[in-house]
Design an enzyme around this catalytic site. Structure first.
Site, PDB file in Angstrom:
ATOM      1  N   LYS A  54       6.793  -4.449  16.361  1.00  0.00           N
ATOM      2  CA  LYS A  54       7.190  -3.223  16.080  1.00  0.00           C
ATOM      3  C   LYS A  54       8.291  -2.744  16.873  1.00  0.00           C
ATOM      4  CE  LYS A  54       5.928  -1.713  12.068  1.00  0.00           C
ATOM      5  NZ  LYS A  54       6.211  -2.294  10.957  1.00  0.00           N
ATOM      6  N   TYR A  72       1.132  -7.688  16.556  1.00  0.00           N
ATOM      7  CA  TYR A  72       1.740  -6.838  15.511  1.00  0.00           C
ATOM      8  C   TYR A  72       2.452  -5.750  16.092  1.00  0.00           C
ATOM      9  CZ  TYR A  72       1.951  -2.857  12.497  1.00  0.00           C
ATOM     10  OH  TYR A  72       2.346  -1.704  11.815  1.00  0.00           O
ATOM     11  N   HIS A  73       2.010  -5.073  16.984  1.00  0.00           N
ATOM     12  CA  HIS A  73       2.416  -3.779  17.585  1.00  0.00           C
ATOM     13  C   HIS A  73       3.710  -4.151  18.397  1.00  0.00           C
ATOM     14  CE1 HIS A  73      -1.329  -2.070  16.539  1.00  0.00           C
ATOM     15  NE2 HIS A  73      -0.677  -0.960  16.000  1.00  0.00           N
ATOM     16  N   THR A  88       5.416   2.467  14.206  1.00  0.00           N
ATOM     17  CA  THR A  88       4.051   2.837  14.430  1.00  0.00           C
ATOM     18  C   THR A  88       3.955   3.442  15.918  1.00  0.00           C
ATOM     19  OG1 THR A  88       1.912   1.831  14.863  1.00  0.00           O
ATOM     20  CG2 THR A  88       3.662   0.317  15.024  1.00  0.00           C
ATOM     21  N   ARG A 115       1.654 -10.038   0.956  1.00  0.00           N
ATOM     22  CA  ARG A 115       0.265  -9.267   1.259  1.00  0.00           C
ATOM     23  C   ARG A 115      -0.661  -9.694   0.284  1.00  0.00           C
ATOM     24  NH1 ARG A 115      -1.428  -4.313   3.618  1.00  0.00           N
ATOM     25  NH2 ARG A 115      -3.597  -3.918   2.812  1.00  0.00           N
ATOM     26  N   TYR A 168       0.760  -1.306  -0.050  1.00  0.00           N
ATOM     27  CA  TYR A 168      -0.060   0.072  -0.019  1.00  0.00           C
ATOM     28  C   TYR A 168       0.879   1.425   0.129  1.00  0.00           C
ATOM     29  CZ  TYR A 168      -3.195   3.257   1.922  1.00  0.00           C
ATOM     30  OH  TYR A 168      -4.099   4.539   2.296  1.00  0.00           O
ATOM     31  N   ASN A 227       8.604 -13.393  10.781  1.00  0.00           N
ATOM     32  CA  ASN A 227       8.789 -12.369   9.379  1.00  0.00           C
ATOM     33  C   ASN A 227       9.228 -10.947   9.945  1.00  0.00           C
ATOM     34  OD1 ASN A 227       8.306 -11.942   6.707  1.00  0.00           O
ATOM     35  ND2 ASN A 227       6.814 -10.453   7.313  1.00  0.00           N
ATOM     36  N   ARG A 229     -11.521  -5.812  20.126  1.00  0.00           N
ATOM     37  CA  ARG A 229     -10.128  -5.645  20.483  1.00  0.00           C
ATOM     38  C   ARG A 229     -10.080  -5.321  22.034  1.00  0.00           C
ATOM     39  NH1 ARG A 229      -6.878  -1.977  15.821  1.00  0.00           N
ATOM     40  NH2 ARG A 229      -7.791  -3.105  14.016  1.00  0.00           N
ATOM     41  N   VAL A 230      -9.149  -5.280  22.612  1.00  0.00           N
ATOM     42  CA  VAL A 230      -8.796  -4.865  23.921  1.00  0.00           C
ATOM     43  C   VAL A 230      -8.063  -3.566  24.157  1.00  0.00           C
ATOM     44  CG1 VAL A 230      -7.922  -5.618  26.311  1.00  0.00           C
ATOM     45  CG2 VAL A 230      -8.748  -7.257  24.851  1.00  0.00           C
ATOM     46  N   TYR A 238     -16.159   0.761  16.604  1.00  0.00           N
ATOM     47  CA  TYR A 238     -15.852  -0.123  17.657  1.00  0.00           C
ATOM     48  C   TYR A 238     -16.015   0.448  19.080  1.00  0.00           C
ATOM     49  CZ  TYR A 238     -13.211  -2.946  14.109  1.00  0.00           C
ATOM     50  OH  TYR A 238     -13.150  -3.768  13.110  1.00  0.00           O
ATOM     51  N   ASN A 279     -10.197   4.320   5.519  1.00  0.00           N
ATOM     52  CA  ASN A 279     -10.663   3.564   4.250  1.00  0.00           C
ATOM     53  C   ASN A 279     -11.597   2.767   4.284  1.00  0.00           C
ATOM     54  OD1 ASN A 279      -8.050   4.947   3.376  1.00  0.00           O
ATOM     55  ND2 ASN A 279      -6.797   3.332   3.351  1.00  0.00           N
ATOM     56  N   GLN A 335       4.678   6.005  12.790  1.00  0.00           N
ATOM     57  CA  GLN A 335       3.740   6.304  11.812  1.00  0.00           C
ATOM     58  C   GLN A 335       2.183   5.805  12.446  1.00  0.00           C
ATOM     59  OE1 GLN A 335       3.150   6.243   7.022  1.00  0.00           O
ATOM     60  NE2 GLN A 335       2.700   4.187   7.628  1.00  0.00           N
ATOM     61  N   SER A 359      -1.406  -4.907  20.193  1.00  0.00           N
ATOM     62  CA  SER A 359      -1.419  -6.231  19.516  1.00  0.00           C
ATOM     63  C   SER A 359      -0.143  -6.857  19.451  1.00  0.00           C
ATOM     64  CB  SER A 359      -2.095  -6.156  18.075  1.00  0.00           C
ATOM     65  OG  SER A 359      -1.096  -5.323  17.384  1.00  0.00           O
TER      66      SER A 359
HETATM   67  N1  LIG Z   1      -0.504   1.633   6.388  1.00  0.00           N
HETATM   68  C1  LIG Z   1      -0.530   2.194   7.388  1.00  0.00           C
HETATM   69  O1  LIG Z   1      -1.571   2.630   8.064  1.00  0.00           O
HETATM   70  C2  LIG Z   1       0.545   1.770   8.532  1.00  0.00           C
HETATM   71  C3  LIG Z   1       0.510   2.724   9.746  1.00  0.00           C
HETATM   72  C4  LIG Z   1       1.715   2.510  10.341  1.00  0.00           C
HETATM   73  C5  LIG Z   1       2.899   1.786  10.074  1.00  0.00           C
HETATM   74  N2  LIG Z   1       2.841   1.106   8.904  1.00  0.00           N
HETATM   75  C6  LIG Z   1       3.981   0.067   8.666  1.00  0.00           C
HETATM   76  O2  LIG Z   1       4.429   0.632   7.213  1.00  0.00           O
HETATM   77  C7  LIG Z   1       4.789  -0.496   6.443  1.00  0.00           C
HETATM   78  C8  LIG Z   1       4.110  -0.644   5.385  1.00  0.00           C
HETATM   79  O3  LIG Z   1       2.649  -0.888   5.480  1.00  0.00           O
HETATM   80  P1  LIG Z   1       1.839  -1.126   4.278  1.00  0.00           P
HETATM   81  O4  LIG Z   1       0.361  -0.568   4.779  1.00  0.00           O
HETATM   82  O5  LIG Z   1       2.134  -0.559   3.245  1.00  0.00           O
HETATM   83  O6  LIG Z   1       1.681  -2.717   4.490  1.00  0.00           O
HETATM   84  P2  LIG Z   1       1.499  -3.542   3.195  1.00  0.00           P
HETATM   85  O7  LIG Z   1       1.456  -5.084   3.621  1.00  0.00           O
HETATM   86  O8  LIG Z   1       0.829  -3.106   2.070  1.00  0.00           O
HETATM   87  O9  LIG Z   1       3.023  -3.686   2.741  1.00  0.00           O
HETATM   88  C9  LIG Z   1       4.030  -4.365   3.073  1.00  0.00           C
HETATM   89  C10 LIG Z   1       4.719  -5.082   1.811  1.00  0.00           C
HETATM   90  O10 LIG Z   1       5.862  -5.963   2.247  1.00  0.00           O
HETATM   91  C11 LIG Z   1       5.792  -7.095   1.702  1.00  0.00           C
HETATM   92  N3  LIG Z   1       6.338  -7.967   2.659  1.00  0.00           N
HETATM   93  C12 LIG Z   1       6.026  -8.448   3.848  1.00  0.00           C
HETATM   94  N4  LIG Z   1       6.858  -9.401   4.368  1.00  0.00           N
HETATM   95  C13 LIG Z   1       7.987  -9.528   3.393  1.00  0.00           C
HETATM   96  C14 LIG Z   1       9.079 -10.217   3.514  1.00  0.00           C
HETATM   97  N5  LIG Z   1       9.664 -10.748   4.308  1.00  0.00           N
HETATM   98  N6  LIG Z   1      10.034  -9.990   2.213  1.00  0.00           N
HETATM   99  C15 LIG Z   1       9.649  -9.289   1.470  1.00  0.00           C
HETATM  100  N7  LIG Z   1       8.656  -8.583   1.435  1.00  0.00           N
HETATM  101  C16 LIG Z   1       7.564  -8.733   2.205  1.00  0.00           C
HETATM  102  C17 LIG Z   1       4.428  -7.367   1.612  1.00  0.00           C
HETATM  103  O11 LIG Z   1       4.164  -8.423   0.463  1.00  0.00           O
HETATM  104  C18 LIG Z   1       3.783  -6.170   1.214  1.00  0.00           C
HETATM  105  O12 LIG Z   1       3.805  -5.653  -0.100  1.00  0.00           O
HETATM  106  C19 LIG Z   1       4.575  -1.734   7.530  1.00  0.00           C
HETATM  107  O13 LIG Z   1       6.050  -1.983   8.061  1.00  0.00           O
HETATM  108  C20 LIG Z   1       3.592  -1.116   8.501  1.00  0.00           C
HETATM  109  O14 LIG Z   1       3.706  -1.976   9.743  1.00  0.00           O
HETATM  110  C21 LIG Z   1       1.803   1.184   8.016  1.00  0.00           C
END
Ligand SMILES: NC(=O)c1ccc[n+]([C@@H]2O[C@H](COP(=O)([O-])OP(=O)(O)OC[C@H]3O[C@@H](n4cnc5c(N)ncnc54)[C@H](O)[C@@H]3O)[C@@H](O)[C@H]2O)c1
Length: 382
Positions: free
Chosen positions: A185, A181-182, A144, A35, A11, A118, A326-327, A255, A240, A208, A179
């Site tokens: 991070k 995930y967090h 994040t 993804r 994204y 990962n 969520r909690v 929520y 979104n 972010q 979570s």
């Molecule tokens: N979108 C948000 O609102 C947001 C907010 C805060 C932080 N972030 C952080 O920003 C980053 C990007 O977020 P996003 O929304 O674009 O997510 P996303 O899932 O769209 O993009 C992450 C990309 O990384 C790829 N990926 C994951 N593991 C991989 C690996 N081991 N090797 C190669 N590619 C790999 C996925 O296929 C994906 O295309 C993430 O680290 C996320 O934690 C996003």
């Protein structure tokens, strides 16, 4: 500069690649399509179909005349990553390549394990690849705001000056994830800070907030350059999701009480922030941390903004509280500092009625493709 973007199919990754390429940088994108596979596996498609990375890069070259190099593989695979570093020789690496969804990380043991392995392994590999190839490479890592949680005190930018029993120190601001995930991070931040202190790496960690938005300048309305846009309960971010719910005629899923407050930013500002971070690199042995958002809103604020803009485009938007899966605190103090990126020159794109209305209009054109069955929250925290 030569900028390596890990997670360049995502994204944020793909729009960042076009943005940095259009500014004259040499760009290489790496992704393993996690993804895309996860969206197929969980049956939660994006609203827009996106061509694969090779097709996107070819199309970008046709319209811009600029080349984006593509490498498909996992950042968690160290020999593969090392090859990419040796081949491309980046000046800066933007690390987006992680499992980015809080609900995904809470689905069950296998998703939790994947998220942990990962995210931590990819960050470890980036630190090692930089040390092995050229320790002066600047790492720009996406963290994040969720790392801080919602403490009952002001949130500083990364570090806090503490006076304790008559002594003083400057330490990482306390973290409290909401979570798994967090939590990964937070561990990424710790891992990178460790290697900054021990190996003298140069790191900028961007805390972010949730990102919203569909379009960036470089897309210019060209559908083959659009980025992935999820609105389901796993991969969709809140605003979104609300936009798609409004168009689908589904009451906006607030929520619980809806007082949950976070710092948000437009996808265009993510690109600006990452560009500014690259242009102002950390020094050897320095870890810079910026809080990357432009405005704070509660979930109720966002729902009301969509309801208001709905009137302008002829949609009657209903808002409904649903039991919170969520909690988390639904009513709390929230006051994070976010001056660092503004000081570097960030020009915020604020969430105006016009911006929400434009998002609604773009989604209205896809109304028939919206899958209503993937909207309601299902993933329970406990
Ligand atoms: N979108 C948000 O609102 C947001 C907010 C805060 C932080 N972030 C952080 O920003 C980053 C990007 O977020 P996003 O929304 O674009 O997510 P996303 O899932 O769209 O993009 C992450 C990309 O990384 C790829 N990926 C994951 N593991 C991989 C690996 N081991 N090797 C190669 N590619 C790999 C996925 O296929 C994906 O295309 C993430 O680290 C996320 O934690 C996003």
């Amino acid at each position: 500069m030569r900028v390596l973007i890990l997670g360049g199919d995502g994204y944020l990754g793909w729009p960042t690649a076009m943005y940095l390429s259009s500014q004259g940088n040499e760009v290489c994108v790496v992704d393993n399509y996690f993804r895309r596979f996860a969206c197929v596996e969980k049956d939660v498609p994006s609203l827009f179909d996106t061509p694969n990375l090779f097709e996107r890069a070819r199309h970008w070259q046709e319209v811009s005349g600029k080349e984006i190099m593509v490498r498909i593989g996992s950042v968690a695979d160290y020999p593969f990553l090392l090859d990419v570093f040796h081949e491309f020789k980046p000046d800066a690496v933007v690390h987006y390549a992680e499992q980015p969804s809080a609900p995904y990380s809470m689905l069950g043991h296998s998703e939790a394990r994947f998220t942990l392995e990962n995210n931590l392994l990819s960050t470890l590999n980036v630190a090692y690849a930089v040390k092995e190839t050229d320790p002066s490479i600047h790492i720009v890592k996406l963290g994040t705001m969720g790392e801080y949680g919602t403490p009952n005190i002001d949130i500083e930018e990364g570090f806090i000056d503490i006076e304790h029993k008559g002594r003083k120190d400057r330490l990482l601001f306390p973290r409290q994830a909401g979570s798994l995930y967090h939590t990964t991070k937070i561990q990424d931040t710790d891992l990178l800070y460790f290697y900054v202190r021990v190996w003298g790496l140069r790191v900028t960690d961007l805390m972010q907030g949730p990102v919203y938005g569909i379009f960036t300048e470089e897309m210019g309305g060209d559908e083959d350059l659009f980025t992935v846009f999820n609105y389901d309960e796993i991969f969709g971010t809140v605003l979104n999701r609300f936009i798609v719910q409004a168009v689908a005629g589904v009451p906006l899923t607030v929520y619980g009480k809806g007082g949950q407050t976070r710092g948000y930013l437009n996808i265009k500002d993510t690109l600006q922030c990452v560009g500014l971070a690259i242009a102002h690199p950390a020094r050897k042995g320095e870890m810079k941390i910026y809080n990357q958002f432009t405005e704070t809103f509660s979930v109720n604020d966002l729902a009301n903004a969509v309801q208001r803009a709905g009137k302008d485009v002829g949609i009657d938007v209903e808002i409904k509280s649903v039991p919170n899966p969520r909690v988390e605190l639904e009513d709390h103090y929230y006051n994070p500092v976010h001056t660092g990126l503004l000081d570097l020159g960030l020009e915020p794109t604020l969430l105006t009625n016009n911006i929400v209305a434009k998002m609604l209009e773009s989604v209205i054109r896809r109304k028939d493709e919206i899958r209503r069955d993937i909207i309601q929250p299902k993933t329970q925290w406990n």
